[in-house]
Design a protein around this motif. Sequence first.
Motif, PDB file in Angstrom:
ATOM      1  N   ARG A   1       0.946  -1.010   0.020  1.00  0.00           N
ATOM      2  CA  ARG A   1       0.121  -0.091  -0.147  1.00  0.00           C
ATOM      3  C   ARG A   1       0.828   1.198  -0.058  1.00  0.00           C
ATOM      4  NH1 ARG A   1      -2.540  -2.527   4.352  1.00  0.00           N
ATOM      5  NH2 ARG A   1      -4.504  -3.807   3.486  1.00  0.00           N
TER       6      ARG A   1
ATOM      7  N   ARG B   1       2.243   1.847  -3.460  1.00  0.00           N
ATOM      8  CA  ARG B   1       1.288   2.362  -4.283  1.00  0.00           C
ATOM      9  C   ARG B   1       1.071   3.906  -4.115  1.00  0.00           C
ATOM     10  NH1 ARG B   1      -4.092  -1.080  -3.570  1.00  0.00           N
ATOM     11  NH2 ARG B   1      -4.265   0.322  -1.657  1.00  0.00           N
ATOM     12  N   SER B   2       1.123   4.196  -2.852  1.00  0.00           N
ATOM     13  CA  SER B   2       0.987   5.437  -2.564  1.00  0.00           C
ATOM     14  C   SER B   2       2.275   6.611  -2.775  1.00  0.00           C
ATOM     15  CB  SER B   2       0.603   5.769  -1.047  1.00  0.00           C
ATOM     16  OG  SER B   2      -0.503   4.980  -0.922  1.00  0.00           O
TER      17      SER B   2
ATOM     18  N   ALA C   1      -3.388  -4.149 -11.426  1.00  0.00           N
ATOM     19  CA  ALA C   1      -2.502  -3.340 -11.059  1.00  0.00           C
ATOM     20  C   ALA C   1      -1.923  -3.213  -9.749  1.00  0.00           C
ATOM     21  CB  ALA C   1      -3.281  -1.918 -10.897  1.00  0.00           C
ATOM     22  N   ASN C   2      -2.651  -3.984  -8.784  1.00  0.00           N
ATOM     23  CA  ASN C   2      -2.196  -4.265  -7.433  1.00  0.00           C
ATOM     24  C   ASN C   2      -1.126  -5.505  -7.469  1.00  0.00           C
ATOM     25  OD1 ASN C   2      -3.521  -2.815  -5.675  1.00  0.00           O
ATOM     26  ND2 ASN C   2      -5.324  -4.060  -5.444  1.00  0.00           N
TER      27      ASN C   2
ATOM     28  N   GLN D   1      -8.109  -3.830 -11.378  1.00  0.00           N
ATOM     29  CA  GLN D   1      -7.553  -3.526 -10.288  1.00  0.00           C
ATOM     30  C   GLN D   1      -6.405  -4.441  -9.673  1.00  0.00           C
ATOM     31  OE1 GLN D   1      -9.656  -0.791  -7.655  1.00  0.00           O
ATOM     32  NE2 GLN D   1     -11.052  -0.431  -9.206  1.00  0.00           N
TER      33      GLN D   1
ATOM     34  N   TRP E   1       2.251  -3.918  -6.992  1.00  0.00           N
ATOM     35  CA  TRP E   1       2.997  -3.678  -5.739  1.00  0.00           C
ATOM     36  C   TRP E   1       3.197  -4.612  -4.782  1.00  0.00           C
ATOM     37  CZ3 TRP E   1       4.364   0.818  -7.212  1.00  0.00           C
ATOM     38  CH2 TRP E   1       3.472   1.740  -8.087  1.00  0.00           C
TER      39      TRP E   1
ATOM     40  N   ASP F   1      -9.209  -3.264   0.095  1.00  0.00           N
ATOM     41  CA  ASP F   1      -9.253  -1.931  -0.623  1.00  0.00           C
ATOM     42  C   ASP F   1     -10.841  -1.540  -0.714  1.00  0.00           C
ATOM     43  OD1 ASP F   1      -6.442  -1.612  -1.167  1.00  0.00           O
ATOM     44  OD2 ASP F   1      -6.678  -2.108  -3.051  1.00  0.00           O
TER      45      ASP F   1
END
Length: 308
Positions: A33, A36-37, A293-294, A290, A297, A153
């Motif tokens: 996370r 990703r941020s 994409a995750n 999604q 990470w 999420d």
Amino acid sequence: MPSPVNPTAPIDHLITVEDWPPSRLEALLSRARALRSGASPRPPHTPAGLVHVFAEPSTRTRLSFERAAGLMGVRPSHLDAASSSLVKRESLADTGATLEAIGYRLVVLRHNVSGAARALLAGTRGRLHVVSAGEADRTHPTQGLLDLLTVLDHCPRFPDVSVAVFGDLAHSRVARSTLTLFSLFGVRDIRLAPGPFLDRLEPHDYPGAQRLGSDEAASNADILIALRLQQERWSTPPHNLDHYLEDHGLNERRLALARPDAIVLHPGPLNRGVEISDAVADGAHSLVLQQVANGVWIRLALFELFLS
Ligand code: CP
């Protein structure tokens, strides 16, 4: 929920999700996370010694491991199994010993044989680590972790949720890893809708999960997971696949039985019109991209643990 991470626990491999204590899995999710941020990846050891060995086709797993390596500034080597000495009958144990002797320290391995990762390690002397990128119909730990991240999420009630899984559960390494993680993190209502694959499930498969008809499984569910028909793993095709999508797949009618805020997952690759309809795959409930994409990470957080 998992207890705090034990920083002294050794990290040797990630072959199944059971290899790691829940605290370490939770720490990995937190780091994914943060990355990703916008957190900066930690720099790798020099040389990183990363090799990707893919003995089965892959698009999203392979490329997201490659993208994650690139984000760390690491350039992996690639051993294409079909053009390697594996086709000259070199054993996996000798291949592992060879990779270790060359100086590689981490193998990302996709293989169609159950036990391949352990076989690769059998010839090594403790300096080579393995992360599974999917093994036979048994294990796909990073897919399980990216599924868990995606669900966390979007499901504020997690783990107090109902999960329904549709399709070829008998041959799905994704379902085994994802549902093991969901159980580990406290999900109690797991419904399996295997349809024509019911008689191919072993009694001990998916302990604690209910086996239901497809409509019953979908009823008021929070999370709907469609699985690809794993034709490459069938010795013979099951009967009654003629109307599979209507009878057992994820279409709009079945989605409408779920909770209004239900989410839809599919590990990919999609066989549209077979196990999932276009309308559901591309609809407002779908988190398929999604999930993809995750995956970057999760794999980047994993590389940090092994390579930096
Ligand atoms: N979900 C998954 O493993 O997809 P690939 O086979 O494309 O890597």
